[in-house]
Design an enzyme around this catalytic site. Structure first.
Site, PDB file in Angstrom:
ATOM      1  N   PHE A 117      -4.852  -7.028   6.581  1.00 41.69           N
ATOM      2  CA  PHE A 117      -3.850  -5.910   5.994  1.00 41.69           C
ATOM      3  C   PHE A 117      -2.876  -6.317   4.997  1.00 41.69           C
ATOM      4  O   PHE A 117      -2.370  -5.580   4.114  1.00 41.69           O
ATOM      5  CB  PHE A 117      -2.938  -5.531   7.256  1.00 41.69           C
ATOM      6  CG  PHE A 117      -2.365  -7.154   7.769  1.00 41.69           C
ATOM      7  CD1 PHE A 117      -1.394  -7.623   7.302  1.00 41.69           C
ATOM      8  CD2 PHE A 117      -2.871  -7.389   8.892  1.00 41.69           C
ATOM      9  CE1 PHE A 117      -0.986  -9.005   8.040  1.00 41.69           C
ATOM     10  CE2 PHE A 117      -2.431  -8.379   9.832  1.00 41.69           C
ATOM     11  CZ  PHE A 117      -1.709  -9.200   8.912  1.00 41.69           C
ATOM     12  N   ARG A 172      -4.254  -1.687 -37.279  1.00 37.72           N
ATOM     13  CA  ARG A 172      -5.597  -2.404 -37.458  1.00 37.72           C
ATOM     14  C   ARG A 172      -5.646  -2.864 -36.095  1.00 37.72           C
ATOM     15  O   ARG A 172      -7.302  -2.782 -35.681  1.00 37.72           O
ATOM     16  CB  ARG A 172      -5.323  -3.482 -38.460  1.00 37.72           C
ATOM     17  CG  ARG A 172      -6.583  -4.268 -38.781  1.00 37.72           C
ATOM     18  CD  ARG A 172      -6.563  -5.433 -39.698  1.00 37.72           C
ATOM     19  NE  ARG A 172      -5.048  -5.461 -40.127  1.00 37.72           N
ATOM     20  CZ  ARG A 172      -4.814  -6.793 -40.430  1.00 37.72           C
ATOM     21  NH1 ARG A 172      -5.507  -7.850 -40.252  1.00 37.72           N
ATOM     22  NH2 ARG A 172      -3.560  -6.933 -40.944  1.00 37.72           N
ATOM     23  N   TYR A 183      -4.245  -8.572  22.410  1.00 32.44           N
ATOM     24  CA  TYR A 183      -3.233  -8.367  21.260  1.00 32.44           C
ATOM     25  C   TYR A 183      -3.502  -6.874  20.948  1.00 32.44           C
ATOM     26  O   TYR A 183      -4.511  -6.355  20.261  1.00 32.44           O
ATOM     27  CB  TYR A 183      -3.247  -9.404  19.992  1.00 32.44           C
ATOM     28  CG  TYR A 183      -2.082  -8.804  19.011  1.00 32.44           C
ATOM     29  CD1 TYR A 183      -0.782  -8.478  19.200  1.00 32.44           C
ATOM     30  CD2 TYR A 183      -2.717  -8.369  17.735  1.00 32.44           C
ATOM     31  CE1 TYR A 183      -0.044  -8.428  18.270  1.00 32.44           C
ATOM     32  CE2 TYR A 183      -1.822  -7.882  16.799  1.00 32.44           C
ATOM     33  CZ  TYR A 183      -0.457  -7.891  17.067  1.00 32.44           C
ATOM     34  OH  TYR A 183       0.506  -7.290  16.352  1.00 32.44           O
ATOM     35  N   ASN A 202      -1.237   0.294  10.554  1.00 31.93           N
ATOM     36  CA  ASN A 202      -1.600  -1.166   9.808  1.00 31.93           C
ATOM     37  C   ASN A 202      -2.444  -0.703   8.595  1.00 31.93           C
ATOM     38  O   ASN A 202      -3.837  -0.847   8.929  1.00 31.93           O
ATOM     39  CB  ASN A 202      -1.987  -1.988  10.678  1.00 31.93           C
ATOM     40  CG  ASN A 202      -1.361  -3.105  11.398  1.00 31.93           C
ATOM     41  OD1 ASN A 202      -0.747  -3.954  10.762  1.00 31.93           O
ATOM     42  ND2 ASN A 202      -0.768  -2.903  12.517  1.00 31.93           N
ATOM     43  N   HIS A 228       9.101   1.957  13.737  1.00 32.51           N
ATOM     44  CA  HIS A 228       8.555   1.565  12.274  1.00 32.51           C
ATOM     45  C   HIS A 228       8.742   2.650  11.294  1.00 32.51           C
ATOM     46  O   HIS A 228       8.860   2.421   9.893  1.00 32.51           O
ATOM     47  CB  HIS A 228       7.139   1.271  12.475  1.00 32.51           C
ATOM     48  CG  HIS A 228       6.748  -0.202  12.825  1.00 32.51           C
ATOM     49  ND1 HIS A 228       7.428  -0.411  14.143  1.00 32.51           N
ATOM     50  CD2 HIS A 228       6.048  -1.135  12.485  1.00 32.51           C
ATOM     51  CE1 HIS A 228       6.987  -1.714  14.359  1.00 32.51           C
ATOM     52  NE2 HIS A 228       6.268  -2.240  13.347  1.00 32.51           N
ATOM     53  N   GLU A 276       5.980 -12.784   9.976  1.00 32.80           N
ATOM     54  CA  GLU A 276       5.370 -12.117   8.732  1.00 32.80           C
ATOM     55  C   GLU A 276       6.312 -12.908   7.556  1.00 32.80           C
ATOM     56  O   GLU A 276       7.242 -12.389   6.863  1.00 32.80           O
ATOM     57  CB  GLU A 276       5.548 -10.700   8.746  1.00 32.80           C
ATOM     58  CG  GLU A 276       4.695  -9.804   9.770  1.00 32.80           C
ATOM     59  CD  GLU A 276       5.043  -8.571   9.825  1.00 32.80           C
ATOM     60  OE1 GLU A 276       5.628  -7.864   9.073  1.00 32.80           O
ATOM     61  OE2 GLU A 276       4.797  -8.018  10.995  1.00 32.80           O
ATOM     62  N   TYR A 298      -0.697  -4.405 -38.069  1.00 34.43           N
ATOM     63  CA  TYR A 298      -1.346  -4.734 -36.773  1.00 34.43           C
ATOM     64  C   TYR A 298      -1.302  -3.541 -35.828  1.00 34.43           C
ATOM     65  O   TYR A 298      -2.441  -3.259 -35.099  1.00 34.43           O
ATOM     66  CB  TYR A 298      -0.634  -6.127 -35.951  1.00 34.43           C
ATOM     67  CG  TYR A 298      -0.903  -7.407 -36.642  1.00 34.43           C
ATOM     68  CD1 TYR A 298      -1.386  -7.484 -37.706  1.00 34.43           C
ATOM     69  CD2 TYR A 298      -0.390  -8.531 -35.899  1.00 34.43           C
ATOM     70  CE1 TYR A 298      -1.666  -8.546 -38.183  1.00 34.43           C
ATOM     71  CE2 TYR A 298      -0.610  -9.700 -36.228  1.00 34.43           C
ATOM     72  CZ  TYR A 298      -1.120  -9.857 -37.550  1.00 34.43           C
ATOM     73  OH  TYR A 298      -1.466 -11.315 -37.979  1.00 34.43           O
TER      74      TYR A 298
END
Length: 514
Positions: free
Chosen positions: A332, A288, A56, A199, A86, A418, A285
């Site tokens: 990733f 303080r 792969y 990646n 991409h 994915e 507040y």
């Protein structure tokens, strides 16, 4: 003075290294151990590429197309196609410092020897940083899994001599022209290199580190602003005593309270109402509890820094080279980074919220202990800082929306391969806007508190807060008087807060705050 190059070796780069490269334009240099590790990993990839058994990322397609075996003669085209397809970002250009940060972090991962790129490819990435060539990366496109694919692909495209870049002067031009002008040759990507270049969590991580650096400074500045507000509203410093913090031992709270005590030391304003005639029982507040809020924010930032440090020491790629094999993995996924990016957006919103509340008290005659309404010169004719607080409120409202987490969202992609994504890039982008908003809110508090302290004269502010007021006045920001165009003054103080000048003015008097 320009600093020397940042050495990128097999170990992690530091926060200071990233800041130097991203913001100061420092060049980088691949260390000898990195060059050796890159070469060793490439030998593994070359051997697997020549084998008959598919691997792969080396001899197959990617993602949902990983089952297809790609013949050797088509693998160069596979790498080019991967990067081109991409590089699908859209929208405005991402800031130069962000792109340089993600380029440095991708180079750092390549240097670990776990990605299988060739030495010449890593050298070219380093050369782009050295020559100030910054690929154009678009705002939208990353789902944070597999890392920041689209932003990194735009950078990889430039290594191929394609796409658009900006040169060191900021001029937009084709990547091929910029490379040629710098005397650089584009690379022809070989097996595995396309994946290795895209990646990674480098975009979201780079923005996280830069935000942590900014927030560390801004939270100390928030203590300066709070001290000015406590002082200007005739508050007490007794609540910041160390023994009171010790019975609730959160480290950030103790640091913030110690800062406030130091900032208010020797204040004529505080001393004026410290005696037995003082009828004030408790401050609001927002005054303080400043150390409790600022301190919790500090502790959250340091948690985020721990996560960032671990990620800086990581080799993010898929697949990765381990010894003599290449293995698919899920490292990733951006969840660890995305979570803390979202957490920091909450911090920015809440610190801004308490700052706005402190500012608002100055403007209300019923709560500001003797100051004119809205700190106006002639109330009714003049509006003073009324609308400056509106601006704060508008920003705080925006920050609350930005605090909604991105990491709880997930949109499946790649034909359901994915099917769970981190949205870490989106978390990082909104955090950058949140940090800018916090800077602006703190600036308006400082501007308003300085005006109020001037109105308290002849009572003298503390040496530290007085130094901040002097900085504003020497920067062309006048003291109390009739209404004038307020926006330029706000923007000027935003610049002083964002640059660290406000913090530095106080620290020059009392030493470094914690």
């Amino acid at each position: 003075m320009a600093r020397g190059p940042v050495d990128v070796g097999v170990g992690p780069v530091s926060f200071a290294d990233l800041r130097a490269v991203a913001r100061d334009g420092a060049p980088v240099r691949l260390a000898e151990d990195a060059l050796a590790a890159i070469a060793r990993a490439r030998e593994v990839v070359d051997r697997l590429a020549a084998a008959q058994t598919p691997t792969y990322g080396v001899s197959t397609g990617f993602g949902a197309l990983a089952t297809r075996h790609i013949p050797a003669e088509m693998r160069a085209q596979l790498q080019r196609s991967l990067v081109r397809s991409h590089a699908a970002g859209s929208g405005p250009e991402v800031e130069r410092e962000v792109v340089r940060a993600l380029m440095l972090l991708r180079l750092s991962t390549l240097a670990t020897g776990h990605t299988g790129v060739r030495v010449e490819t890593a050298r070219l990435l380093a050369a782009l940083l050295e020559h100030g060539i910054t690929p154009v990366v678009r705002e939208h496109g990353s789902l944070g899994c597999s890392g920041d694919l689209a932003p990194l692909a735009h950078c990889a495209l430039a290594l191929m001599g394609e796409g658009e870049v900006r040169d060191a002067s900021g001029t937009l031009l084709p990547a091929a022209e910029a490379l040629a002008a710098a005397g650089l040759e584009p690379v022809q990507l070989a097996a595995k290199e396309g994946l290795a270049l895209i990646n990674g969590t480098d975009g979201m991580l780079g923005m996280l580190v830069l935000a942590i650096e900014d927030l560390r400074m801004l939270l100390r500045t928030a203590d300066v602003a709070a001290a000015m507000s406590v002082e200007g509203q005739l508050g007490t410093d007794r609540v910041f005593a160390a023994d009171l913090q010790a019975i609730r031992p959160h480290p950030g709270q103790a640091l913030s309270a110690a800062n406030l005590t130091a900032l208010l030391a020797d204040s004529g304003v505080v001393a004026s109402h410290r005696g037995p005639d003082c009828n004030r029982v408790q401050d609001a507040y927002s005054l303080r509890c400043s150390p409790q809020v600022h301190g919790a924010a500090r502790d959250t930032v340091e948690h985020a820094a721990t996560v960032a440090t671990r990620e800086l020491a990581s080799a993010i790629d898929n697949p990765v080279v381990l010894d003599d094999r290449v293995e698919s993995n899920g490292n990733f996924h951006g969840a660890p980074v995305a979570y803390v990016l979202d957490f920091l957006a909450i911090v920015a919103a809440d610190v801004a919220s308490i700052s706005e509340r402190r500012t608002d008290r100055f403007l209300d005659k019923a709560r500001n202990h003797g100051l004119p309404p809205f700190l106006a010169d002639d109330p009714g004719v003049d509006s003073g800082h009324m609308i400056a607080q509106y601006t704060q409120a508008a920003i705080v409202s925006d920050l609350k929306r930005l605090a909604v987490p991105a990491s709880v969202d997930s949109i499946p992609s790649s034909a359901m391969q994915e099917d769970h994504v981190s949205m870490g890039w989106s978390a990082a982008r909104k955090l950058r806007r949140a940090v800018d908003g916090l800077t602006r809110v703190l600036a308006i508090e400082v501007l308003t508190a300085a005006r109020a302290l001037d109105l308290r004269r002849p009572l003298e502010p503390s040496p530290a807060t007085g130094a901040v007021i002097a900085l504003l006045r020497s920067s062309g920001i006048d003291g109390p008087g009739p209404d004038r165009h307020l926006s330029p003054e706000i923007e000027a103080v935003v610049g002083l807060v964002g640059s660290g000048a406000v913090l530095a003015a106080a620290e020059e008097v009392i030493g470094d705050l914690q």
